[in-house]
Design a protein around this motif. Structure first.
Motif, mmCIF file in Angstrom:
data_model
loop_
_atom_site.group_PDB
_atom_site.id
_atom_site.type_symbol
_atom_site.label_atom_id
_atom_site.label_comp_id
_atom_site.label_asym_id
_atom_site.label_seq_id
_atom_site.Cartn_x
_atom_site.Cartn_y
_atom_site.Cartn_z
ATOM 1 N N PRO A 186 -0.217 -1.714 3.781
ATOM 2 C CA PRO A 186 1.090 -1.336 4.338
ATOM 3 C C PRO A 186 2.104 -2.443 4.049
ATOM 4 O O PRO A 186 1.945 -3.562 4.512
ATOM 5 C CB PRO A 186 0.818 -1.190 5.832
ATOM 6 N N VAL A 187 3.112 -2.123 3.260
ATOM 7 C CA VAL A 187 4.146 -3.103 2.931
ATOM 8 C C VAL A 187 5.296 -2.997 3.928
ATOM 9 O O VAL A 187 5.850 -4.004 4.357
ATOM 10 C CB VAL A 187 4.642 -2.909 1.479
ATOM 11 N N ILE A 188 5.639 -1.749 4.298
ATOM 12 C CA ILE A 188 6.684 -1.503 5.294
ATOM 13 C C ILE A 188 6.089 -0.622 6.384
ATOM 14 O O ILE A 188 5.430 0.373 6.091
ATOM 15 C CB ILE A 188 7.902 -0.774 4.682
ATOM 16 N N ILE A 189 6.324 -1.000 7.616
ATOM 17 C CA ILE A 189 6.039 -0.136 8.759
ATOM 18 C C ILE A 189 7.399 0.115 9.397
ATOM 19 O O ILE A 189 8.099 -0.832 9.774
ATOM 20 C CB ILE A 189 5.059 -0.803 9.746
ATOM 21 N N TYR A 190 7.782 1.392 9.445
ATOM 22 C CA TYR A 190 9.130 1.676 9.933
ATOM 23 C C TYR A 190 9.100 2.613 11.130
ATOM 24 O O TYR A 190 8.157 3.371 11.324
ATOM 25 C CB TYR A 190 10.008 2.267 8.819
ATOM 26 N N HIS A 191 10.161 2.526 11.914
ATOM 27 C CA HIS A 191 10.417 3.521 12.941
ATOM 28 C C HIS A 191 11.896 3.484 13.290
ATOM 29 O O HIS A 191 12.632 2.608 12.843
ATOM 30 C CB HIS A 191 9.516 3.333 14.169
ATOM 31 N N SER A 192 12.316 4.477 14.036
ATOM 32 C CA SER A 192 13.724 4.546 14.402
ATOM 33 C C SER A 192 13.904 4.281 15.887
ATOM 34 O O SER A 192 12.972 4.432 16.679
ATOM 35 C CB SER A 192 14.300 5.916 14.037
ATOM 36 N N HIS A 193 15.099 3.846 16.208
ATOM 37 C CA HIS A 193 15.537 3.752 17.596
ATOM 38 C C HIS A 193 16.670 4.765 17.731
ATOM 39 O O HIS A 193 17.612 4.739 16.947
ATOM 40 C CB HIS A 193 16.039 2.350 17.933
ATOM 41 N N GLY B 252 1.900 -0.092 -0.703
ATOM 42 C CA GLY B 252 2.071 -0.652 -2.037
ATOM 43 C C GLY B 252 0.768 -1.253 -2.502
ATOM 44 O O GLY B 252 -0.156 -1.454 -1.702
ATOM 45 N N PRO B 253 0.688 -1.533 -3.806
ATOM 46 C CA PRO B 253 -0.531 -2.145 -4.335
ATOM 47 C C PRO B 253 -0.856 -3.435 -3.597
ATOM 48 O O PRO B 253 0.023 -4.271 -3.370
ATOM 49 C CB PRO B 253 -0.187 -2.426 -5.802
ATOM 50 N N ALA B 254 -2.122 -3.590 -3.200
ATOM 51 C CA ALA B 254 -2.551 -4.763 -2.434
ATOM 52 C C ALA B 254 -2.161 -6.047 -3.150
ATOM 53 O O ALA B 254 -2.344 -6.187 -4.357
ATOM 54 C CB ALA B 254 -4.056 -4.716 -2.202
ATOM 55 N N GLY B 255 -1.579 -6.959 -2.393
ATOM 56 C CA GLY B 255 -1.239 -8.276 -2.910
ATOM 57 C C GLY B 255 0.084 -8.372 -3.638
ATOM 58 O O GLY B 255 0.491 -9.467 -4.026
ATOM 59 N N THR B 256 0.799 -7.250 -3.824
ATOM 60 C CA THR B 256 2.053 -7.302 -4.577
ATOM 61 C C THR B 256 3.288 -7.418 -3.688
ATOM 62 O O THR B 256 4.323 -7.894 -4.135
ATOM 63 C CB THR B 256 2.237 -6.046 -5.455
ATOM 64 N N GLY B 257 3.183 -6.930 -2.447
ATOM 65 C CA GLY B 257 4.346 -6.915 -1.585
ATOM 66 C C GLY B 257 5.397 -5.913 -2.028
ATOM 67 O O GLY B 257 6.533 -5.948 -1.555
ATOM 68 N N ARG B 258 5.035 -5.005 -2.936
ATOM 69 C CA ARG B 258 6.001 -4.048 -3.483
ATOM 70 C C ARG B 258 5.817 -2.676 -2.839
ATOM 71 O O ARG B 258 4.810 -2.013 -3.066
ATOM 72 C CB ARG B 258 5.829 -3.941 -5.002
ATOM 73 N N PRO B 259 6.782 -2.219 -2.037
ATOM 74 C CA PRO B 259 6.667 -0.905 -1.418
ATOM 75 C C PRO B 259 6.845 0.197 -2.456
ATOM 76 O O PRO B 259 7.790 0.164 -3.247
ATOM 77 C CB PRO B 259 7.815 -0.891 -0.399
ATOM 78 N N GLU B 260 5.897 1.159 -2.456
ATOM 79 C CA GLU B 260 5.958 2.208 -3.470
ATOM 80 C C GLU B 260 5.760 3.612 -2.926
ATOM 81 O O GLU B 260 6.426 4.537 -3.352
ATOM 82 C CB GLU B 260 4.904 1.969 -4.558
ATOM 83 N N ARG B 261 4.807 3.799 -2.008
ATOM 84 C CA ARG B 261 4.426 5.159 -1.600
ATOM 85 C C ARG B 261 4.867 5.423 -0.165
ATOM 86 O O ARG B 261 4.366 4.837 0.783
ATOM 87 C CB ARG B 261 2.915 5.340 -1.751
ATOM 88 N N PHE B 262 5.827 6.349 -0.033
ATOM 89 C CA PHE B 262 6.400 6.731 1.257
ATOM 90 C C PHE B 262 5.431 7.652 1.989
ATOM 91 O O PHE B 262 4.988 8.666 1.451
ATOM 92 C CB PHE B 262 7.728 7.443 1.008
ATOM 93 N N ILE B 263 5.083 7.283 3.239
ATOM 94 C CA ILE B 263 4.134 8.057 4.033
ATOM 95 C C ILE B 263 4.735 8.291 5.424
ATOM 96 O O ILE B 263 4.553 7.489 6.342
ATOM 97 C CB ILE B 263 2.779 7.318 4.147
ATOM 98 N N PRO B 264 5.478 9.389 5.594
ATOM 99 C CA PRO B 264 6.005 9.681 6.926
ATOM 100 C C PRO B 264 4.860 10.070 7.847
ATOM 101 O O PRO B 264 3.930 10.766 7.439
ATOM 102 C CB PRO B 264 6.958 10.852 6.695
ATOM 103 N N MET B 265 4.910 9.596 9.065
ATOM 104 C CA MET B 265 3.865 9.884 10.045
ATOM 105 C C MET B 265 4.481 10.673 11.200
ATOM 106 O O MET B 265 5.687 10.646 11.410
ATOM 107 C CB MET B 265 3.258 8.585 10.568
ATOM 108 N N LEU B 266 3.619 11.325 11.954
ATOM 109 C CA LEU B 266 4.044 12.043 13.144
ATOM 110 C C LEU B 266 4.077 11.081 14.320
ATOM 111 O O LEU B 266 3.127 10.320 14.518
ATOM 112 C CB LEU B 266 3.053 13.172 13.440
ATOM 113 N N ASN B 267 5.166 11.092 15.058
ATOM 114 C CA ASN B 267 5.227 10.317 16.296
ATOM 115 C C ASN B 267 4.424 11.098 17.332
ATOM 116 O O ASN B 267 4.902 12.088 17.887
ATOM 117 C CB ASN B 267 6.675 10.126 16.752
ATOM 118 N N ALA B 268 3.207 10.658 17.578
ATOM 119 C CA ALA B 268 2.315 11.369 18.498
ATOM 120 C C ALA B 268 2.887 11.419 19.911
ATOM 121 O O ALA B 268 2.566 12.322 20.676
ATOM 122 C CB ALA B 268 0.935 10.711 18.499
ATOM 123 N N ALA B 269 3.749 10.453 20.254
ATOM 124 C CA ALA B 269 4.362 10.436 21.581
ATOM 125 C C ALA B 269 5.497 11.459 21.693
ATOM 126 O O ALA B 269 5.865 11.841 22.805
ATOM 127 C CB ALA B 269 4.887 9.038 21.899
#
Length: 144
Positions: free
Chosen positions: A78-85, A34-51
């Motif tokens: 980074p406003v949200i860092i997510y992962h699954s269990h 999200g835009p720096a300093g806003t705390g507003r999540p906006e852009r979804f960026i899925p990443m590869l679990n390298a493990a």
């Protein structure tokens, strides 16, 4: 009393859950910038679990460097860092705590345990600062 809350759009919520289900039985991971300093999540960026593991996740170091450079160029953070269990509840593990190095971020966990990725899930958000875990409410909105 201070009420901590993550507010995100239904579209972002759905994207995080869909990624978590799609990568099951491996853990999914990603960032919502999200835009720096806003705390507003906006852009979804899925990443590869390298493990490529059902029990832990790891961002590829080159992908992570590229992501941080891109966010810097776009004046984002980074406003949200997510992962699954996939086998346990949506609560940070000791390994998750060791990876939590963004004190301003919301750490979202989605649990797809016992559902083959398709059934009911848990979606929880936490703040993790200096190893201290604080759960926060999640508010899903149509738009900001």
């Amino acid at each position: 009393m201070l009420i901590r809350m993550l507010t995100l759009t239904k579209a972002l919520f759905d994207q995080i859950v869909a990624h978590s289900r799609a990568d099951h039985p491996d853990e999914a991971c990603g960032v919502v910038a999200g835009p720096a300093g806003t705390g507003r999540p906006e852009r979804f960026i899925p990443m590869l679990n390298a493990a490529r593991s059902p029990t832990f996740y790891e961002f590829d170091s080159a992908d992570l460097l590229t992501l941080y450079r891109e966010m810097d160029d776009r004046d984002e953070e980074p406003v949200i860092i997510y992962h699954s269990h996939t086998a346990t509840e949506a609560y940070p593990s000791r390994t998750d705590l060791s990876y939590a190095n963004e004190p301003g971020a919301h750490y979202v966990l989605v649990s797809t345990a016992d559902t083959d990725g398709a059934g009911p899930f848990q979606f929880r958000s936490f703040r993790i600062v200096d190893g201290t875990v604080t759960e926060e409410d999640v508010k899903v909105v149509d738009a900001y």
